[in-house]
Design a protein around this motif. Structure first.
Motif, short mmCIF file in Angstrom:
data_model
loop_
_atom_site.label_atom_id
_atom_site.label_comp_id
_atom_site.label_asym_id
_atom_site.label_seq_id
_atom_site.Cartn_x
_atom_site.Cartn_y
_atom_site.Cartn_z
N GLN A 47 40.96 54.47 32.47
CA GLN A 47 41.42 54.66 33.85
C GLN A 47 41.30 53.31 34.57
OE1 GLN A 47 39.50 58.06 35.63
NE2 GLN A 47 39.79 59.28 33.78
N TYR A 48 42.21 52.43 34.20
CA TYR A 48 42.12 51.03 34.60
C TYR A 48 42.29 50.80 36.10
CZ TYR A 48 42.36 50.15 29.58
OH TYR A 48 42.11 50.15 28.23
N GLU A 49 43.17 51.55 36.76
CA GLU A 49 43.36 51.34 38.20
C GLU A 49 42.09 51.68 38.97
OE1 GLU A 49 46.85 53.16 39.84
OE2 GLU A 49 48.12 52.37 38.25
N ASP A 50 41.46 52.81 38.62
CA ASP A 50 40.21 53.19 39.27
C ASP A 50 39.12 52.16 38.99
OD1 ASP A 50 41.36 55.51 40.27
OD2 ASP A 50 40.63 56.76 38.63
N ALA A 51 39.05 51.73 37.74
CA ALA A 51 38.04 50.74 37.35
C ALA A 51 38.26 49.44 38.10
CB ALA A 51 38.10 50.50 35.84
N GLU A 52 39.50 49.00 38.21
CA GLU A 52 39.78 47.74 38.90
C GLU A 52 39.37 47.80 40.37
OE1 GLU A 52 43.45 44.71 40.00
OE2 GLU A 52 43.76 46.19 38.41
N ALA A 53 39.68 48.91 41.03
CA ALA A 53 39.32 49.04 42.44
C ALA A 53 37.80 48.96 42.62
CB ALA A 53 39.85 50.35 43.00
N LEU A 84 40.88 43.11 33.30
CA LEU A 84 42.23 42.59 33.42
C LEU A 84 42.77 42.15 32.06
CD1 LEU A 84 41.90 40.58 36.74
CD2 LEU A 84 42.93 42.85 36.41
N ARG A 85 41.90 41.68 31.22
CA ARG A 85 42.31 41.29 29.86
C ARG A 85 42.84 42.48 29.08
NH1 ARG A 85 39.18 41.62 25.50
NH2 ARG A 85 37.34 41.87 26.81
N LEU A 86 42.32 43.66 29.35
CA LEU A 86 42.73 44.87 28.62
C LEU A 86 44.07 45.42 29.09
CD1 LEU A 86 39.35 46.84 28.56
CD2 LEU A 86 40.43 45.59 26.67
N GLN A 87 44.48 45.05 30.29
CA GLN A 87 45.70 45.64 30.86
C GLN A 87 46.95 44.92 30.42
OE1 GLN A 87 45.27 45.99 35.13
NE2 GLN A 87 43.39 47.13 34.93
#
Length: 87
Positions: A47-53, A84-87
């Motif tokens: 859940q990259y967007e949640d993690a990024e926020a 960010l590297r994972l996205q």
């Protein structure tokens, strides 16, 4: 998809974060540690967007409270970069 255990872990981490926000405030180091814990779990669940926020929140607050060169700030910077590297 989150497994049952990941969902349980998320609920516990979010409970800790909400409790710390309420009792210690949003920028307290323990609150930001909980924020980081939720972010890392979200990242592990994809859940990259949640993690990024959450990573950005912790980074911003740490830059403002302890400064850009503090070990906690640098850890947040690394966490965000790894995500960010994972996205």
């Amino acid at each position: 998809q989150a497994t049952g255990r990941q969902q349980e872990a998320e609920a516990l981490h979010r409970r800790a974060l909400e409790g710390r926000e309420r009792t210690l405030g949003p920028d307290h180091p323990h609150t930001l540690a909980s924020c980081n814990n939720v972010a890392n779990l979200m990242q592990a669940m994809g859940q990259y967007e949640d993690a990024e926020a959450l990573h950005r929140r912790a980074l911003k607050a740490r830059e403002e409270t302890v400064g850009p060169s503090h070990a906690s700030t640098l850890a947040s910077l690394t966490n965000l970069a790894n995500l960010l590297r994972l996205q």
